[in-house]
Every structure is written in structure tokens, then in C-alpha cells.
Design an enzyme around this catalytic site. Structure first.
Site, mmCIF file in Angstrom:
data_model
loop_
_atom_site.group_PDB
_atom_site.id
_atom_site.type_symbol
_atom_site.label_atom_id
_atom_site.label_comp_id
_atom_site.label_asym_id
_atom_site.label_seq_id
_atom_site.Cartn_x
_atom_site.Cartn_y
_atom_site.Cartn_z
ATOM 1 N N HIS A 374 -52.896 6.525 8.012
ATOM 2 C CA HIS A 374 -52.423 7.709 7.278
ATOM 3 C C HIS A 374 -52.095 8.901 8.164
ATOM 4 C CE1 HIS A 374 -53.283 6.302 3.151
ATOM 5 N NE2 HIS A 374 -54.228 5.603 3.753
ATOM 6 N N LYS A 567 -51.610 22.808 -0.642
ATOM 7 C CA LYS A 567 -52.064 21.622 0.085
ATOM 8 C C LYS A 567 -53.155 22.102 1.027
ATOM 9 C CE LYS A 567 -47.668 21.154 1.486
ATOM 10 N NZ LYS A 567 -47.094 19.833 1.408
ATOM 11 N N ARG A 568 -53.842 21.169 1.704
ATOM 12 C CA ARG A 568 -54.839 21.609 2.668
ATOM 13 C C ARG A 568 -54.205 22.548 3.692
ATOM 14 N NH1 ARG A 568 -60.098 19.256 2.391
ATOM 15 N NH2 ARG A 568 -60.389 20.414 4.327
ATOM 16 N N LYS A 573 -49.181 21.677 8.911
ATOM 17 C CA LYS A 573 -48.478 21.849 7.629
ATOM 18 C C LYS A 573 -47.766 23.203 7.564
ATOM 19 C CE LYS A 573 -51.833 18.921 5.117
ATOM 20 N NZ LYS A 573 -51.062 17.793 4.544
ATOM 21 N N THR A 678 -47.453 13.657 -0.553
ATOM 22 C CA THR A 678 -47.285 13.103 -1.900
ATOM 23 C C THR A 678 -47.038 14.226 -2.903
ATOM 24 O OG1 THR A 678 -49.697 12.999 -1.946
ATOM 25 C CG2 THR A 678 -48.530 10.918 -1.675
ATOM 26 N N LYS A 682 -44.634 14.951 -6.442
ATOM 27 C CA LYS A 682 -45.109 15.535 -7.709
ATOM 28 C C LYS A 682 -44.233 16.704 -8.139
ATOM 29 C CE LYS A 682 -49.628 14.093 -6.291
ATOM 30 N NZ LYS A 682 -50.803 14.447 -5.480
HETATM 31 C C1 6GP Z 1 -52.766 11.981 4.561
HETATM 32 C C2 6GP Z 1 -51.469 12.390 5.227
HETATM 33 O O1 6GP Z 1 -51.670 13.588 5.959
HETATM 34 C C3 6GP Z 1 -50.398 12.597 4.174
HETATM 35 O O2 6GP Z 1 -49.167 12.860 4.776
HETATM 36 C C4 6GP Z 1 -50.274 11.361 3.307
HETATM 37 O O3 6GP Z 1 -49.408 11.595 2.239
HETATM 38 C C5 6GP Z 1 -51.649 10.984 2.743
HETATM 39 O O4 6GP Z 1 -52.575 10.799 3.802
HETATM 40 C C6 6GP Z 1 -51.610 9.705 1.945
HETATM 41 O O5 6GP Z 1 -51.064 8.673 2.692
HETATM 42 N N1 6GP Z 1 -53.793 11.739 5.570
HETATM 43 C C7 6GP Z 1 -55.032 12.174 5.362
HETATM 44 O O6 6GP Z 1 -55.351 12.813 4.372
HETATM 45 C C8 6GP Z 1 -56.017 11.824 6.391
HETATM 46 O O7 6GP Z 1 -57.093 12.342 6.433
HETATM 47 C C9 6GP Z 1 -56.683 10.401 8.134
HETATM 48 O O8 6GP Z 1 -55.686 10.863 7.274
#
Ligand code: 6GP
Length: 833
Positions: A374, A567-568, A573, A678, A682
Site C-alpha cells: 500500500h 485525509k490524514r 499529501k 480512495t 468517493k
Molecule cells: C494507503 C495509501 O496511502 C493510499 O494511497 C491507498 O489508497 C490506501 O492505502 C489503500 O490502498 N496506505 C496506508 O494507509 C498505509 O499505511 C502502509 O500503508
């Protein structure tokens, strides 16, 4: 020992059970029954909280019937199951989702109205289940919804944290973290005190000789902690399939506490063991895209994967099949590297407990696991010190070394004399101290590795996992672009828009097959339809404006363009780019004559998101946003033309209110850093446009909806490295508009300049790693295009409708079907009504 009851008999019993409610009157009876018996209250003093509890219990009863049927059928048919291992499940609220998926929300609405309640107020009573940080955890929750809705036999496995992600408060513009104890009353979980697993830690390994003369390892001593299962039913949409999410809670294995010690007067240490054991599942680590290498975190990981694997193996063994069939019956997906120890644990079970040969066991293991990556951010790639693994899990470390040995032997054969290759791909990093690289272990132990959007899946193949593509060939690596569940993110979050869409798409079928949204496209040019569409957006904005007024005291004009970034908070970001842009806008407005200002388009910039408690720079960004807001929002010259809002405690239920109310949302990460994103999906699905970089799923969104319907800006991923290099070794000139912004901050306009000096220095003096200065100009230019475009409302709304019509691809149903076909090899199993 369980009684074995033939399926026809089971089915007959199920049929004879009391029927669940199917209408308003039945629902009311159930609510009254729960208020008066389960809650032991009278209807005369039934407040909203009691009404929430009783409503939830009524729906829970319904779900549990379907849950039982589903589990019985899956057991009886004994088809392949998927197990989704995730340390995070960011579920949000359950009641609304349960009502909609079961199809009885109207009945509940009517019933609650008869009892004197508004359904929105009752839904609003529920505390979010916030067992996750951000994208990764919410994706897991969307996946559970799709797995059940598509009738896949699937279980989620996670941890039952006593404290989920902290609650964020903003005090004097700063983030303050407050613990979120969410378990006071949780009707959605079933404690299974009979389903427990003893989990071992520490101890030592000795060797023994077996009857056949072979040696075997025995892991002895150490400490035992008990895992207790809590089950959460996951209802599918418009299907009786109700899957299970099993969350493990930790407990001392020796019962409540040590009475011996207690009687001897040693009260404190008699509870200490209990407390130490409970600590394991006490709290979710609040880092998003960051790993901190804490011992307790590793304990959490092993505790959870060991309990889950014990459960999975136990279930498999009931079927009396041979081990050679294991991978035909079981697919396990690793949600990032957090559950990677599951690979080692399964190898240990097969080798040490079941007595299989190494190669036979390893073949089963690698056929069973799939690994999803991810992130490519180096600070998020998990590594554990060898010494820590040795101390906590001595047998596992031996197995890791053996896995690595056999792996490196095959690499050496294929790449003779390439010592650098061996060093690079090794599971063990030869650093000081030595580290176990979890991503390498996950790749070696899985049959498929996937990224979460096309660009991201390409990037992992050309950067962090490049050598593994050489070792294994490209076919082991694949892409599954993320998706979101349209049930929660459209039907539930935006009921009026969902209804309007249904009226043009031939009913609610689009909620099960999102590609049916394409039927909307023809209506983008229909003026009456556009009016209805715009009216719904406006109503959603009015609702958000009320919320903003309630929580911040600031009045915002719902006719303004709502520009949202939620978002975080993370440097990659780039909320800092956004707030610098807002300051620039403010300066531009201030520099205008009164006449000129009158021609400008009013805007509301909305921010929301949590910073990891230890992430100092992210907290500075939050502080700057609030400081800027408190100046601009009071500036009478500016009035409605610009407002800056920071919404505290952004979470799933707030996202459900915010997404439908945005005109424009910001997805502006440095190219190549956001794996997918994601929330971009949305926002578009809710009829908002987006401004974004060529990053993650933004690229595929552009391909689907068309370039003219998205505001793209900034440098491309392929240029990032050169730009960074130039910042550090060449000349780094900073955009003059951005310099003006910095000058304003430094003049004290937004409070003590020193507070923000590090943020500015990061751009000016420390190499501007996130390319804020490189992208600033095109970012501002693109915002100008947004303003221009928004002035033509007919065209704007057409763009929104067209975009929604083309969003079919981004359903998590499509995504889950891709996993099922390409990685898990599982088929749906329909449960009969
Ligand atoms: C997140 C990514 O930052 C995000 O771009 C993606 O949409 C989401 O995963 C689902 O795939 N990654 C994390 O939250 C994370 O902690 C280790 O990755």
C-alpha cells in the site's frame, strides 16, 4: 467435540426459528421488546440512546439469523474461503449500513417515527468503530462489504482494540489527542468466550529426535497470552449472505488474576500479569504510512496472526482433507506487511506441529498467501530488529533464516557471482543492528504481490521491488486498482442523489453493478435533471454549513464553492501546498479594489484530518491552517469571499456528510507518493470535481471520466527524482508568489512567525522534498481555471453528472472480483433465502 448434525436437520431447525421482522409493525414490536427486556427500561423513559440500542439489537437479531445460515452453508459446502488479514478495519457506523443492506430502512424509519423519533437522530447516536488510521483500514472495510455483497465465503481477521484511533480536539489551533474508548455499549459484536487460543511468546527452542530418527524443533517456555474471539456480522447488500469479521482480544491465560499472590498480600502483581496481557490489544498505533518499530506492535502482530492461523487451520482440519488440499481451500490475503508473520507461523505449524517436510510445507504456504503493498514511502516499509524477533519469537527467527537461506540459494543459481543482488534481495538487512525486511519476506512467501493502482503497481516493479521482478519474472506482480463500496459512499451517504440516479438508471441495480451508472450520461445535457442534481448538492452543502456553524461558530455561505481536503495530515499529501495557496488567494483578494472584489467567486476551504501524535511537522500544518482561518474568517473586507475551516476529528461518519457537500476536492500528493487514494473516488461519485496531481488512482479516474472533467496540475512522477536532485545540488529558485506567501507568514500576519519557520525552511533550505515550490505555480493556475469553470454552472453540473456516469470502474465489487479471479481463485456461494 461437536455434535455432527446432518444438514437437512439443521435446515429444518432454522426454518422453525421465529421469523425476523419484515415490516414496520414487526420492527416496532422488536424495539419495544428490546427496550423492555434486554435494556430493562420502560417505553416511557426511552430516550434516543435507548432507541438506538433497541433498534440496533433488533437489526442484530436479523443479521445473526442470516449469519448462521451463511456459516452453516459455507461449512456444509466446504468451498474455498478467503481470509483477509488486516490490522485495521475502519468500519464507521454499522446501523445505517445494516438497515440499508437488509432493505428495511423505510420500515425502521416509519417505526421509529411512530415511537416519536427521527431516524437521523437515532443513527447519529452510534459511535464510529474507528479501528484504523486511514486509507488502508477503510479499504479493508469496503472489501468486507463487497465480499459479502458478492456472496464470497470470506472472513476478516483483525484486532479488537479497546482504544481505536484517538479523538482529535483542536485547542487554540493545535491538535490535542483524546483517547477514544468505544466499547461501552457495542451491540454489533458477539463475544465468543468459547473460542480462545493460547498464544506463546519468548521462551527457547530445543531439538528433539522423533521416532523416525529425524530431528524436530520444540519451542518451549516463555509466556502465554490468551486470544478471545469477538465476532462482528458483515451483511451483504440485497443478499442473505452475512460474513464474519473476527477480532481478537487479549487476556491473561491463567484466568482473572492470581489469587495465590492476592492472598499473600501481593495484590499489585496479581493484577499486573492480567494488565500486561490486556495491553496487547489495548490500542491501535495511530500512524498512517509510518512504522515505528515498537516491541508491543510486533507482539500485536504475532498475537493476531497466530490466533487467526490457529482458527483457520482448525477449520480446515475439520474437513478431514489432506494438507495437499490446503491451498485449494484457503486463500489468505495480507493487507500490507503487518501480517507477514503469518507466513512464518503457517510454515511452523506445518513443519513443527504437523510434521510435514520443509519443501512440502513451503509449497503450501506460498500457494496460500497473497500480499498487497500500500505504499512506496521508505519510512512506512516495515523492518524489525533481528534481536527483537529472536527474543520474542525464537523459533520464528530460525524459520525466517531458513526461508532466506533457501531463497538466496535459488537467487544465487540464477544470478551467479552477483553478490550485490543477494545483498539487495535478502530478507535480512546486514545493517547495525540487523533487520528483518518484512516486505521481502512477504514477497518470498506469497504467490502474488499487488499494488493498488496502475502507477503504484508499476512503481513497485521499477523501484522498491525491482530486483524481485528479475528473480521471479513479472507475472508474480500484478495490479488491482482500489475501489469503494457504493452502498456506503453513495446510497447511505447521499440518499437523495442515490434516489435521483436510480430514477434514471432503471432502479437500484447500479448499487450492485456500478457500471450501470453510464445510463446517466445521456441526462447530463437535460436542464431539468441538472437543476434537480444541483439542488441536491446545494442541500448537502447547507447541511455541512450548519455543521460548520455548530462546531466552529463560523458562518459560511452555501452558495460559495466548497473546496475540501480531508485525509490524514502528511507532508506527502501536501496540505501545506493547499494552505499556502489559500494564503495566496487571500493576498490576491486583499490587493483588489472593492469593485474588483465584487466580481470574485466566494470560496470555503475546508480541511480535516488527524496527524500522528508523534508527527511534529504534520501538527505544525494543522496549526497553520487554524491560524490562517482565524485571521481570514474575521476579516470584514473579505467576508464571504474566503473562509477557511478546519473540521476537527475527521472520521468515517463525518466523511459521509462531507463528501456529498463538496464542489471541489483536493488530491494533490507529490507525484509518485500516493499509492492510490480512495477519497478521490468517493468525492467524484458524489458529484464533486477534483483537483489533483498525476498520482495514484487520479490517473485512472482521469482516463475513465475524461481529461476535461478533472483539474490536473503539477510535475509527473518520472521527473520527481531529477527535481529533488536539482534542489540539493543545483540552484533551487522558489516561485515568487510562494515567496510572497512566506513573507506574509514571516511578517507575523498569522501569529508568531517562529511557529511556522520549519515548514518554510523545509521548502527553502531543506531540499523541498515534496516539491511544493515546483508545483505551486501550476497549482494556482489550475485553481484559476476552477473558478472560471465554476462560473458556468450549467457546464459545471454537466461535468459532474458525466463524471459520475463514468465512475463504474471504481466500485470495490470490481476490485474484489479481480482479487477473486486473479489471486484467490474463489467462487461465490449463494445462500438461499
Ligand atoms: C494507503 C495509501 O496511502 C493510499 O494511497 C491507498 O489508497 C490506501 O492505502 C489503500 O490502498 N496506505 C496506508 O494507509 C498505509 O499505511 C502502509 O500503508
Amino acid at each position: 467435540v461437536e455434535a455432527s448434525i446432518p444438514e437437512p436437520q439443521r435446515a429444518a431447525w432454522s426454518r422453525n426459528q421465529i421469523q425476523s421482522f419484515t415490516d414496520k409493525d414487526g420492527f416496532e414490536k422488536e424495539v419495544v421488546r428490546h427496550v423492555e427486556t434486554t435494556l430493562a427500561r420502560s417505553m416511557f423513559n426511552c430516550d434516543e440512546s435507548a432507541a438506538y440500542s433497541a433498534t440496533s439489537l433488533a437489526f442484530r437479531d436479523r443479521l445473526i439469523k442470516d449469519w448462521n445460515k451463511t456459516q452453516q452453508r459455507q461449512t456444509y459446502r466446504d468451498t474455498k474461503r478467503v481470509y483477509y488479514l488486516s490490522l485495521e478495519f475502519l468500519m464507521g457506523r454499522a446501523l445505517d449500513n445494516a438497515m440499508l443492506n437488509v432493505g428495511l430502512k423505510d420500515a425502521a424509519k416509519g417505526g421509529l417515527a411512530d415511537l416519536g423519533f427521527r431516524i437521523e437522530d437515532i443513527i447519529g447516536q452510534e459511535h464510529d468503530a474507528a479501528l484504523g488510521n486511514g486509507g488502508l483500514g477503510r479499504l479493508a472495510a469496503c472489501f468486507l462489504d463487497s465480499l459479502a455483497s458478492l456472496n464470497y465465503p470470506a472472513w476478516g481477521y483483525g484486532l479488537r482494540y479497546r482504544y481505536g484511533i484517538f479523538k482529535q480536539e483542536i485547542i487554540d489551533g493545535y491538535q490535542v489527542e483524546v483517547p477514544d474508548y468505544w466499547l461501552d455499549f457495542n451491540p454489533w459484536e458477539f463475544p465468543r468466550h468459547d473460542v480462545t487460543v493460547d498464544i506463546q511468546f519468548f521462551g527457547h527452542v530445543s531439538k528433539t529426535t522423533k521416532d523416525d530418527g529425524k530431528t524436530a524443533a520444540i519451542w518451549e517456555g516463555g509466556e502465554i497470552v490468551q486470544a478471545v474471539a469477538y465476532d462482528v456480522p458483515i451483511p451483504g447488500y440485497d443478499t442473505p449472505t452475512t460474513n464474519n469479521l473476527r477480532l481478537w482480544s487479549s487476556k491473561a491465560s491463567g484466568g482473572e488474576f492470581d489469587f495465590q499472590k492476592f492472598n499473600n498480600g501481593d495484590y499489585e502483581s496479581s493484577v499486573a500479569e492480567q494488565q500486561r496481557a490486556e495491553t496487547i490489544s489495548a490500542v491501535l498505533y495511530p500512524n498512517d504510512n509510518l512504522e515505528r518499530g515498537k516491541e508491543l506492535r510486533l507482539k500485536q502482530q504475532y498475537f493476531w496472526v497466530a490466533a487467526s492461523l490457529y482458527d483457520i487451520v482448525r477449520r480446515f482440519k475439520k474437513s478431514k482433507r489432506g494438507w495437499n488440499e490446503f491451498a485449494d481451500q484457503v486463500a489468505i490475503q495480507l493487507n500490507d506487511t503487518h501480517p507477514t508473520l503469518a507466513i512464518v507461523e503457517l510454515q511452523r505449524i506445518l513443519l513443527d506441529i504437523e510434521g510435514l517436510e520443509w519443501d512440502v510445507a513451503w509449497d503450501i504456504v506460498t500457494k496460500t498467501f497473497g500480499y498487497t503493498n500500500h505504499t512506496v514511502l521508505p519510512e512506512a516499509l516495515e523492518k524489525w530488529p533481528v534481536g527483537l524477533v529472536q527474543y520474542l519469537l525464537p523459533r520464528h527467527l530460525q524459520i525466517i533464516y531458513d526461508i532466506n537461506l533457501y531463497f538466496l540459494q535459488t537467487v544465487e543459481k540464477a544470478f551467479p557471482k552477483d553478490r550485490d543482488m543477494l545483498t539487495r534481495v535478502s530478507i535480512i538487512e546486514e545493517s547495525q543492528p540487523k533487520m528483518v525486511r518484512m516486505a521481502h519476506l512477504a514477497i518470498v512467501g506469497s504467490h502474488k504481490v499487488n499494488g493498488v493502482a496502475e502507477l503504484h503497481s508499476d512503481l513497485i516493479k521499477t523501484t522498491i521491488f525491482k530486483d524481485f521482478v528479475e528473480v521471479y519474472g513479472p507475472d508474480k506482480f500484478t495490479n488491482v486498482t482500489n475501489g469503494i463500496t457504493p452502498r456506503r459512499w453513495l446510497h447511505q451517504a447521499n440518499p437523495r442523489l442515490s434516489e435521483l440516479i436510480a430514477s434514471k438508471c432503471g432502479g437500484n441495480g447500479f448499487l450492485k453493478d456500478l457500471t450501470q451508472l453510464n445510463r446517466l450520461e445521456a441526462h447530463a445535457k437535460d436542464a431539468a435533471f441538472r437543476r434537480e442534481w444541483a439542488e441536491i448538492k446545494y442541500a448537502n452543502k447547507v447541511r455541512l454549513a450548519k455543521h460548520i456553524k455548530n462546531v466552529t461558530g463560523v458562518t459560511v455561505n452555501p452558495a460559495a464553492l466548497f473546496d475540501v481536503q480531508v485525509k490524514r495530515i502528511h507532508e506527502y499529501k501536501r496540505q501545506q501546498l493547499n494552505i499556502f495557496g489559500v494564503i495566496h488567494r487571500y493576498l490576491t483578494l486583499k490587493g483588489m479594489s472593492v469593485e474588483e472584489r465584487k466580481k470574485q467567486l466566494p470560496r470555503v476551504s475546508v480541511f480535516g484530518g488527524k496527524a500522528a501524535p508523534g508527527y511534529w511537522m504534520a501538527k505544525q500544518i494543522i496549526h497553520l491552517i487554524n491560524a490562517v482561518g482565524s485571521v481570514i474568517n474575521k476579516d470584514e473586507e473579505i467576508g464571504d469571499l474566503l473562509k477557511v475551516i478546519f473540521l476537527e476529528d475527521y472520521n468515517v461518519s463525518k466523511a459521509e456528510m462531507i463528501c456529498p457537500a463538496s464542489d471541489l476536492s483536493e488530491h494533490i500528493s507529490t507525484a509518485g507518493t500516493e499509492a492510490s487514494g480512495t477519497s478521490n473516488m468517493k468525492f467524484v461519485l458524489n458529484g464533486g470535481l477534483i483537483i489533483g496531481t498525476c498520482d495514484g488512482a487520479n490517473i485512472e479516474i482521469t482516463r475513465e471520466i475524461g481529461e476535461s472533467n478533472i483539474f490536473l496540475f503539477g510535475n509527473l512522477a518520472e521527473d520527481v527524482e531529477d527535481l529533488r536532485h536539482a534542489h540539493n545540488y543545483g540552484s533551487h529558485s522558489i516561485d515568487s508568489d510562494l515567496e510572497k506567501v512566506f513573507g506574509t507568514i514571516e511578517s507575523g500576519t498569522f501569529g508568531t512567525p517562529h511557529d511556522f519557520s520549519a515548514m518554510i525552511a523545509a521548502v527553502r533550505h531543506h531540499g523541498d522534498y515534496y516539491l511544493v515550490s515546483d508545483d505551486f505555480h501550476s497549482y494556482m493556475e489550475t485553481h484559476r481555471l476552477v473558478d472560471e469553470s465554476y462560473r458556468n454552472q450549467d457546464e459545471w453540473v454537466s461535468k459532474c453528472i458525466t463524471s459520475v456516469a463514468r465512475m463504474g470502474f471504481f466500485s470495490s465489487d470490481r476490485c474484489i472480483n479481480e482479487y477473486a479471479d486473479g489471486i484467490w481463485n474463489v467462487e461465490p456461494l449463494v445462500v438461499q433465502e
